[in-house]
Design a protein around this motif. Structure first.
Motif, PDB file in Angstrom:
ATOM      1  N   UNK A  84     -85.369  22.188  71.459  1.00 26.59           N
ATOM      2  CA  UNK A  84     -84.788  20.863  71.679  1.00 26.59           C
ATOM      3  C   UNK A  84     -85.423  20.225  72.905  1.00 26.59           C
ATOM      4  N   UNK A  85     -85.368  18.899  72.929  1.00 19.71           N
ATOM      5  CA  UNK A  85     -86.079  18.151  73.961  1.00 19.71           C
ATOM      6  C   UNK A  85     -85.123  17.297  74.777  1.00 19.71           C
ATOM      7  N   UNK A  87     -85.531  14.000  76.680  1.00 22.33           N
ATOM      8  CA  UNK A  87     -86.558  12.962  76.756  1.00 22.33           C
ATOM      9  C   UNK A  87     -86.525  12.268  78.112  1.00 22.33           C
ATOM     10  N   UNK A  91     -82.944   8.824  75.617  1.00 22.77           N
ATOM     11  CA  UNK A  91     -82.798   8.534  74.193  1.00 22.77           C
ATOM     12  C   UNK A  91     -81.431   8.940  73.654  1.00 22.77           C
ATOM     13  N   UNK A  92     -80.383   8.683  74.441  1.00 23.52           N
ATOM     14  CA  UNK A  92     -79.030   8.922  73.922  1.00 23.52           C
ATOM     15  C   UNK A  92     -78.761   7.875  72.851  1.00 23.52           C
ATOM     16  N   UNK A  93     -78.036   8.264  71.807  1.00 21.01           N
ATOM     17  CA  UNK A  93     -77.758   7.314  70.739  1.00 21.01           C
ATOM     18  C   UNK A  93     -76.730   6.302  71.239  1.00 21.01           C
ATOM     19  N   UNK A 104     -74.275  15.925  67.660  1.00 20.23           N
ATOM     20  CA  UNK A 104     -75.248  15.525  66.637  1.00 20.23           C
ATOM     21  C   UNK A 104     -76.058  16.698  66.084  1.00 20.23           C
ATOM     22  N   UNK A 105     -76.681  17.455  66.987  1.00 25.72           N
ATOM     23  CA  UNK A 105     -77.537  18.558  66.552  1.00 25.72           C
ATOM     24  C   UNK A 105     -76.753  19.640  65.825  1.00 25.72           C
ATOM     25  N   UNK A 152     -76.795  17.566  75.290  1.00 26.42           N
ATOM     26  CA  UNK A 152     -77.088  17.371  73.874  1.00 26.42           C
ATOM     27  C   UNK A 152     -78.189  18.328  73.418  1.00 26.42           C
ATOM     28  N   UNK A 153     -79.184  18.527  74.291  1.00 26.90           N
ATOM     29  CA  UNK A 153     -80.289  19.410  73.917  1.00 26.90           C
ATOM     30  C   UNK A 153     -79.895  20.878  73.991  1.00 26.90           C
ATOM     31  N   UNK A 156     -77.117  22.986  70.668  1.00 27.68           N
ATOM     32  CA  UNK A 156     -77.470  23.844  69.531  1.00 27.68           C
ATOM     33  C   UNK A 156     -78.043  25.195  69.953  1.00 27.68           C
ATOM     34  N   UNK A 158     -80.890  26.143  71.714  1.00 32.00           N
ATOM     35  CA  UNK A 158     -82.272  26.288  71.245  1.00 32.00           C
ATOM     36  C   UNK A 158     -82.928  27.524  71.851  1.00 32.00           C
TER      37      UNK A 158
ATOM     38  N   UNK B 174     -85.517  15.796  66.495  1.00 31.56           N
ATOM     39  CA  UNK B 174     -85.536  16.955  67.383  1.00 31.56           C
ATOM     40  C   UNK B 174     -84.224  17.728  67.267  1.00 31.56           C
ATOM     41  N   UNK B 175     -83.128  16.988  66.991  1.00 26.80           N
ATOM     42  CA  UNK B 175     -81.809  17.612  66.836  1.00 26.80           C
ATOM     43  C   UNK B 175     -81.537  17.910  65.365  1.00 26.80           C
TER      44      UNK B 175
END
Lengths: 359, 269
Positions: A84-85, A87, A91-93, A104-105, A152-153, A156, A158, B174-175
Motif C-alpha cells: 500500500x502507498x 501518496x 489522495x484521501x477520497x 476502503x481497502x 488508510x494504507x 489492510x 500490507x 492501490x487499495x
C-alpha cells in the motif's frame, strides 16, 4: 539490517524504466530486507519516485524483475499487489468520511462491513485520530490528513508500505514530530517501509538503510553512518551533508588505501573507495574534520578568504595557492582562536577523515 | 503582479452596461409582463389578469399545448440521460485512457456539432433519416436530440474530470479496487457535479430546440417550440406570451440548478 533474519522483502533485480528516449531507471538492483526502514534518497527527477511507482504497480518496468518475498509482481496490476502507498498529496477520497477512507481497502479485500469498521477503529486509534472518525478529509489539517493517509494504507496490513515524500507538505515542526512517529509505527507494526525523500536529514534520522539515487542509478546503499562517513563517489559525498572535494594526484592504490599528492606537494595516505583509480582524483573531507593549525606543520595551507558565523560554530573558507577553497568548521568554544580574514593558516585532517572517491 | 484595473472606472462603463442589459433582457421582461395582460391585444395594456394562463391550461388550444409539453419533456429527459451517459463515457476515454491513435480527431468530432450551423445539421439529419427509411415521428426527434446534446453534456463533464487528479483512482487501485471499482466508487462520485451540470445543460438545449426538431418531426407531432411557432404563424395571441414565460421559468430553474451543482463540487475539494 534489523532483526537479521535475512529474508528479502522486496527484491529489485536489474530494473530499467524507459519513457521513449528518456531512461528514468538504469539497471537498478536493490535487496530490501524484511522489517526494514529503507529510504530512497535523491534530488528531484533522479528516479526515486518512479522506482516506488514501479513497486506499487503504477508504472510498467521496461526490463528486469521485481519480487515481493520471492514472488514476481512486476506483471500484476496495482490492486493485486499486497503493498500500500501513502501518496505525497495524500489522495484521501474527498467524498468519504475518515472511517470510510480507512475502510476502503479492507472492503475491497472482501472483509465484512463490521470487520472493516472494527479494524478502521483500531488503526485510527494507532494514529490518534479516533475523534475525527466521522469528519470529511477537507475538515482536517494537513498533519491530520497525513495521518489518515497513513492509517488508510496500514489498515489492510500490507506486506510493504510505500511512502512517497509523505512529509513534504508539512511544516518543519510537525515534520520533525511525524518522523519520530513514523519510525515508532514501523517498529510497532513490523511492516517493511520504503520511504522516498529528497531531504537528506529525513533520510539520515529515520532509515535503517539508505539508497542514494541519482540520474536513474543507485549510487550507494548503506546505513546513514556509512553513507555519510564513507561515501563512494563525488555525488554521494556532495549530496549528503557538506564536504570539501580536494583535487589530488593519486600515485598508487593498495587495496583500500591510496597514496596521493595534495595541492602544494605534500604526500598523503588515506582510505580509498572501492573502484577508485590512480591518476587524477578527489579527496572528500568533511568541514568538521578539518582543523586550523600552524601553516609550517600542516599538509595544506592557504589564506582565509571568508568567515561565516553560525552561532554554535563558524565556517572558515581557506583559499589554497591553486585557487581551490577548503572549508573548515570550527567549534565556537572559549579556547578557540578565530583567524582573521587574509591570515595564512594551515589545514590539518587525519588520514581517516579523508577518503579518495570514485570520480 | 500588476493591480487589476478597476473596470468601473472606464468611461461609459455604466452606460454600456445598462444598454447591454436592456437589449438582452427587455424583450423577455416585456413578454413576461404582457403575459399577465387582461387585453386581447398584445400591445395595449388592459389591466392585470391570469386569463391567458387559464387559456393555456384550459382554453381551446390547451390539449394541443399539453401534448406538445409532454412530448418536449419526454424527449428532453430521455435525450439528456442518453447524451449524459455517452458524454461521460467519451470524457472517460479522452481523459483517462492515456493517449491513443486518433485522440485529437476524436476530440474534434465530439465538439464539432457545436460549430456546424444548425440548419445544416437539420437538413442532413432529415436526408439521412429518409435515406435509411426511418419514419419521421417522435423517435426521429429523440435520436436527433441525443446526437446534438452530446457535446453540450460533454463540456461540463470533461471540465470537471480534468480537475480531478488521477491520484485518487491510483489510491483506489492501490487499495485493491479493480479499475471498474475505482471508477464507480471514486471517480464517478467526484464527477457527479459535472455530470449533473451536463445533464441539465443537455436537457435545456433539447427542450429549447426548434430548427432540427421542425425538420425531423413527423406530421402531427409537435414539441413546445414547434407548437408555439405554429400558433404564432396564425397571429400572436397573448397566450403565446404565457407559454413563453412558463418555458422561461423552467429554463431559469434548470440553469440555476446547474450552477449550484457546479458550486457543490468546488466546495468539496
Amino acid at each position: 539490517m534489523p532483526d537479521g533474519n535475512g529474508t528479502i522483502a522486496v527484491d529489485i533485480d536489474n530494473v530499467t524504466k524507459r519513457y521513449g528516449d528518456f531512461t528514468a531507471l538504469r539497471d537498478v538492483s536493490l535487496a530490501i530486507a524484511d522489517n526494514e526502514f529503507f529510504t530512497l534518497l535523491g534530488p528531484s527527477g533522479c528516479g526515486k519516485t518512479t522506482l516506488l511507482r514501479c513497486i506499487a504497480g503504477f508504472e510498467d518496468i521496461s526490463a528486469g524483475a521485481i519480487r515481493l518475498y520471492g514472488d514476481p509482481i512486476a506483471e500484476l496490476p496495482p490492486n493485486r499487489r499486497p503493498v500500500n502507498t501513502v501518496f505525497q498529496q495524500y489522495a484521501l477520497f474527498p467524498h468519504m468520511d475518515i472511517t470510510r477512507n480507512v475502510m476502503f481497502g479492507l472492503l475491497r479485500l472482501g472483509k465484512s462491513e463490521s470487520e472493516a469498521r472494527k479494524r478502521a477503529g483500531e488503526v485510527l486509534e494507532l494514529v490518534q485520530l479516533t475523534q475525527f472518525a466521522t469528519r470529511l478529509p477537507a475538515q482536517l489539517s494537513g498533519g491530520q490528513q497525513q495521518r489518515v493517509a497513513l492509517a488508510r494504507a496500514l489498515a489492510p496490513n500490507p506486506k510493504v508500505l510505500l511512502l512517497d515524500e509523505p512529509l513534504s507538505a508539512l511544516d518543519l515542526k510537525l515534520r520533525q514530530a511525524v518522523r519520530l512517529e513514523l519510525q515508532q509505527l514501523q517498529h510497532e507494526t513490523g511492516i517493511t517501509f520504503i520511504f522516498v525523500t529528497h531531504d537528506q536529514e529525513e533520510a539520515l534520522t529515520m532509515s535503517d538503510r539508505i539508497a542514494v539515487i541519482s540520474d536513474g542509478r543507485v549510487q550507494q546503499v548503506g546505513t546513514a553512518r556509512a553513507i555519510y562517513e564513507e561515501p563512494n563517489n563525488k555525488f554521494v559525498a556532495d549530496f549528503i551533508g557538506e564536504t570539501n572535494l580536494i583535487d589530488v594526484a593519486v600515485a598508487a592504490i593498495d587495496g583500500a588505501t591510496a597514496t596521493c599528492t595534495l595541492p602544494g606537494g605534500a604526500q598523503f595516505t588515506c582510505p580509498a573507495a572501492s573502484g577508485a583509480h590512480s591518476g587524477q582524483g578527489h579527496l572528500s573531507v568533511r568541514p568538521e574534520r578539518v582543523s586550523l593549525t600552524d601553516p609550517a606543520q600542516a599538509p595544506l595551507s592557504g589564506t582565509v578568504s571568508r568567515l561565516i558565523y553560525l552561532g554554535t560554530d563558524m565556517h572558515v573558507d581557506v583559499t589554497l595557492a591553486d585557487g581551490e577553497t577548503v572549508t573548515a568548521r570550527v567549534q565556537n568554544s572559549a579556547d578557540t582562536t578565530i583567524p582573521e580574514k587574509g591570515q595564512t593558516v594551515g589545514l590539518n585532517f587525519e588520514a581517516g577523515a579523508a577518503r579518495l572517491l570514485v570520480d | 503582479m500588476a493591480k487589476k484595473p478597476d473596470l468601473r472606472r472606464f468611461p461609459g462603463f455604466y452606460g454600456i452596461t445598462l444598454l447591454c442589459l436592456f437589449l438582452l433582457y427587455a424583450p423577455l421582461i416585456i413578454v413576461a409582463i404582457y403575459s399577465f395582460n387582461d387585453s386581447q391585444s398584445i400591445t395595449i395594456w388592459g389591466g392585470a389578469s391570469l386569463r391567458w394562463y387559464e387559456d393555456v391550461f384550459w382554453g381551446l388550444e390547451a390539449d394541443k399545448f399539453k401534448q406538445a409539453a409532454v412530448n418536449s419533456l419526454t424527449i428532453a429527459v430521455t435525450a439528456a440521460i442518453a447524451a449524459t451517459i455517452i458524454a461521460t463515457m467519451a470524457a472517460t476515454a479522452m481523459l483517462r485512457a492515456g493517449s491513443f491513435r486518433g485522440k485529437g480527431a476524436s476530440f474534434a468530432l465530439i465538439n464539432l456539432p457545436l460549430m456546424v450551423p444548425e440548419i445544416v445539421t437539420a437538413v442532413a439529419t432529415l436526408i439521412f433519416f429518409s435515406a435509411i427509411g426511418f419514419t419521421t415521428g417522435i423517435m426521429t426527434i429523440l435520436v436527433a436530440h441525443i446526437v446534438f446534446c452530446i457535446p453540450f453534456a460533454y463540456l461540463p463533464i470533461a471540465a470537471r474530470m480534468e480537475g480531478i487528479e488521477d491520484v485518487y483512482e491510483q489510491a483506489a487501485q492501490d487499495l485493491y479496487a479493480t479499475r471498474w471499482e475505482a471508477f464507480r466508487l471514486v471517480l464517478l462520485p467526484l464527477m457527479m457535479p459535472g455530470i449533473i451540470s451536463g445533464f441539465l445543460l443537455a436537457f435545456i438545449i433539447s427542450l429549447d430546440d426548434f430548427i432540427i426538431t421542425n425538420f425531423v418531426k413527423g406530421a402531427g407531432v409537435e414539441t413546445l417550440p414547434t407548437a408555439i411557432f405554429g400558433a404564432v404563424k396564425q397571429g400572436i395571441k397573448p397566450n403565446i406570451m404565457a407559454i413563453s414565460t412558463l418555458l422561461l421559468l423552467v429554463s431559469i430553474l434548470f440553469v440555476t440548478l446547474s450552477y449550484f451543482a457546479g458550486r457543490m463540487g468546488q466546495n468539496r475539494q
